[in-house]
Design a protein around this motif. Structure first.
Motif, PDB file in Angstrom:
ATOM      1  N   UNK A  42       0.812  -1.215   0.000  1.00  0.00           N
ATOM      2  CA  UNK A  42       0.000   0.000   0.000  1.00  0.00           C
ATOM      3  C   UNK A  42       0.843   1.261   0.000  1.00  0.00           C
ATOM      4  N   UNK A  43       1.886   1.275   0.836  1.00  0.00           N
ATOM      5  CA  UNK A  43       2.771   2.444   0.869  1.00  0.00           C
ATOM      6  C   UNK A  43       3.496   2.622  -0.460  1.00  0.00           C
ATOM      7  N   UNK A  44       3.905   1.497  -1.071  1.00  0.00           N
ATOM      8  CA  UNK A  44       4.583   1.578  -2.365  1.00  0.00           C
ATOM      9  C   UNK A  44       3.656   2.126  -3.445  1.00  0.00           C
ATOM     10  N   UNK A  45       2.386   1.733  -3.387  1.00  0.00           N
ATOM     11  CA  UNK A  45       1.433   2.231  -4.375  1.00  0.00           C
ATOM     12  C   UNK A  45       1.213   3.732  -4.229  1.00  0.00           C
ATOM     13  N   UNK A  46       1.134   4.200  -2.991  1.00  0.00           N
ATOM     14  CA  UNK A  46       0.969   5.641  -2.772  1.00  0.00           C
ATOM     15  C   UNK A  46       2.171   6.402  -3.305  1.00  0.00           C
TER      16      UNK A  46
END
Length: 625
Positions: free
Chosen positions: A79-83
């Motif tokens: 999720x953090x990587x996608x953001x």
């Protein structure tokens, strides 16, 4: 009166099993009703209330907790990587690049600077590759995030159920073998997650199929296709640069004699038959030949006529075993090949499509299937930047069989594909520029459709044609601010359409139409001022390109199947008998010459610097001094 105390009714165990035992047909509601009724009947049925033992329950909940922890950390990381990746997309967007905008601004001030054009192409490629790679990372990451969340929810559900049915604690001896097994299970789970991450990273690092293929991404990356200026100096496709039938050279010969050898530089036999036209790039002339069982690409030397290499198209996965039904006038090798300067591409009547290197190495091949086309497949290939366009118009408009496909030239991967609501055609697309933007023009029954060559998005369309469409598009800028395109409805009319529209322009952008001298096979040609139409029986008609007014008409009294071309202000027309007629491309008909080749011809010649390359029924000719 003696009475007995009322005792709880005792249900026979057999009755319970026969009437209420849970089966595949027994619903959950009935099962719960039975569980409640066991106390009402005063019976205890252990099978209805079995509890797992402490060891089994403990092992299950420990595995669930481990899975929940791993999947939770994994989901947070993804999720953090996608953001972060979504934020970087704004930086990598080619449309928002300050550096690219500045280079384009500099090009407006220095339009002839070739090094500046090369810088723009390299930077544009780098930005598009990074942008497409990040978009694909978002797609793949979304799937991985969904998988991680599902694993987390499933694990939490197991833990919750365990808490609801928690058994009384019981002392249990340690099981070292079981603990080692659970440890191995945890390590395997973590290894699987890490494997998914590696796969995701590899996919995200790759660009979308075909996008930017052929460059390394560094500042010194070499583009895998020729520039537009290089294309104009060669004859890279059917009807030459852009498919306009216009040569960049004025010193093209206009007289020769095939019987005496006057003006014939060389003559070379072509091993297999074909009605395709020659393609010329620097020192190479490319043609193809085929029979029902064999398909070949030939490369001849422009200086000597020597066969430099022969490449056979075979062993392609999915290639049909049964040859298509074709007419003799079409044959098995009617489509003209095309080159982007780095590779040469060829397609045949059975749908086999292949790419060769300049030295004759087969780079890749595809089997597109036998087109359902009367007479045989004849649409030629077209290249633009790193793409090769394949037009397969087949069947009827409402059958959904026709399509236009863009393929990356270096990798052979499909970049985009569009279904077309049109019938069979034998036309070849053309890439033109309208107000600084490219358009990929196609024509068939009933639609003329313009696409964005980069994405395949439809720009505009016009429902103006019917019948079996063989002549391709003619293009002219002329004196108009809105450039015109010319389309042929065989035997019926020529229609001029303004190319600056959007959406359905059927009733808004038709400039004019005319009805005399309409061809059925030959593509028209225009120099911007005048439009020349040549039909099969030899009727040559000249129109004003801007107004559609007929200027003159002349009967040549011979048959033609090759399309007319313009070079050095002269109109060249090659008859089926092999006779070349040269006239002035002007407002008055003036015959300049007539030359006999001595061999039948149906292919359209290629016009280069001081040379003409002609394909006869069996031989390839070079005409010059």
């Amino acid at each position: 009166m003696n009475t007995k105390p009322t005792a709880a009714r005792a249900w026979p165990v057999a009755d319970v099993f026969l009437t209420a035992r849970p089966t595949r047909m027994c619903g959950c509601r009935r099962w719960r009703r039975l569980r409640r009724s066991r106390w009402r009947c005063g019976m205890k049925l252990p099978f209805l209330n079995r509890m797992p033992d402490a060891e089994e329950s403990g092992q299950r909940v420990r595995s669930a907790r481990t899975t929940a922890f791993v999947s939770g950390v994994f989901s947070l990381w993804v999720g953090a990587s996608l953001v972060w990746n979504s934020l970087q997309l704004r930086v990598a967007n080619p449309l928002d690049s300050v550096q690219l905008a500045q280079l384009k601004k500099n090009l407006e001030q220095q339009p002839g600077d070739e090094s500046l054009k090369l810088q723009i192409r390299k930077l544009d490629y780098q930005l598009r590759r990074e942008f497409s790679g990040r978009r694909k990372m978002n797609v793949n990451g979304s799937y991985l995030l969904l998988a991680g969340l599902l694993a987390l929810l499933a694990s939490l559900k197991v833990i919750e159920n365990h808490r609801r049915q928690l058994p009384m604690p019981q002392p249990a001896a340690r099981d070292p073998e079981g603990e080692r097994g659970r440890a191995r299970l945890a390590v395997s789970g973590l290894s699987g997650v890490l494997g998914l991450l590696v796969v995701w990273g590899c996919l995200a690092d790759r660009p979308l199929s075909g996008e930017g293929a052929g460059a390394s991404g560094g500042s010194d990356a070499k583009a895998s296709y020729a520039t537009a200026d290089e294309m104009k100096k060669e004859w890279p496709r059917f009807l030459g640069p852009g498919g306009a039938g216009l040569s960049a050279y004025t010193n093209v010969p206009q007289s020769w004699n095939g019987k005496t050898g006057q003006g014939i530089v060389w003559k070379a036999q072509i091993p297999l038959p074909g009605h395709n036209s020659p393609v010329v790039w620097k020192e190479s002339v490319y043609v193809t030949g085929a029979t029902a069982t064999k398909r070949e690409v030939y490369c001849f030397d422009t200086g000597s006529g020597k066969l430099r290499w022969k490449g056979e198209v075979k062993g392609i996965s999915g290639s049909p075993t049964k040859p298509p039904a074709v007419m003799e006038d079409t044959g098995f090798a009617a489509p003209t090949c095309a080159t982007d300067g780095e590779r040469v591409y060829a397609i045949f009547a059975n749908g086999d499509f292949a790419a060769f290197s300049p030295d004759g190495k087969l780079l890749w091949g595809k089997a597109l299937g036998i087109p359902e086309v009367n007479y045989g497949y004849a649409s030629s290939l077209v290249t633009w930047e790193n793409l090769v366009f394949v037009l397969m118009d087949q069947g009827y408009p409402d059958e959904g069989k026709s399509f236009l496909r863009a393929i990356d030239g270096e990798s052979g991967k499909t970049v985009w594909e569009k279904s077309r609501p049109v019938a069979s055609s034998w036309t070849t697309p053309a890439v033109i520029e309208v107000k600084g933007k490219p358009q990929l023009i196609t024509c068939s029954d009933p639609w003329v459709i313009a696409y964005d060559p980069k994405s395949g998005a439809e720009v505009w369309k016009a429902q103006i044609l019917s019948g079996e469409i063989a002549p391709s598009t003619a293009f002219a800028g002329g004196q108009r601010a809105d450039p015109l395109l010319f389309f042929i409805e065989p035997y019926s009319r020529v229609v001029a359409v303004k190319a600056d529209g959007s959406g359905d322009v059927t009733h808004t952008h038709v400039a004019w139409e005319a009805f005399d001298g309409i061809p059925d096979i030959c593509t028209p040609v225009t120099n911007g001022e005048l439009l020349f139409l040549l039909n099969t029986p030899g009727s040559l008609t000249c129109y004003e390109a801007n107004t559609g007014k007929k200027v003159w008409e002349k009967e040549l009294a011979m048959d033609f199947k090759s399309s007319p071309c313009i070079a050095g202000g002269k109109l060249y027309m090659l008859s089926v008998s092999g006779k070349m007629i040269v006239v002035t491309a002007g407002r008055q008909f003036k015959k300049l010459g007539e030359s006999e080749l001595g061999e039948e011809c149906t292919a359209t010649p290629a016009f280069l610097d001081g040379r003409i390359y002609l394909r006869g029924e069996k031989n390839l000719y070079c005409i010059g001094s």
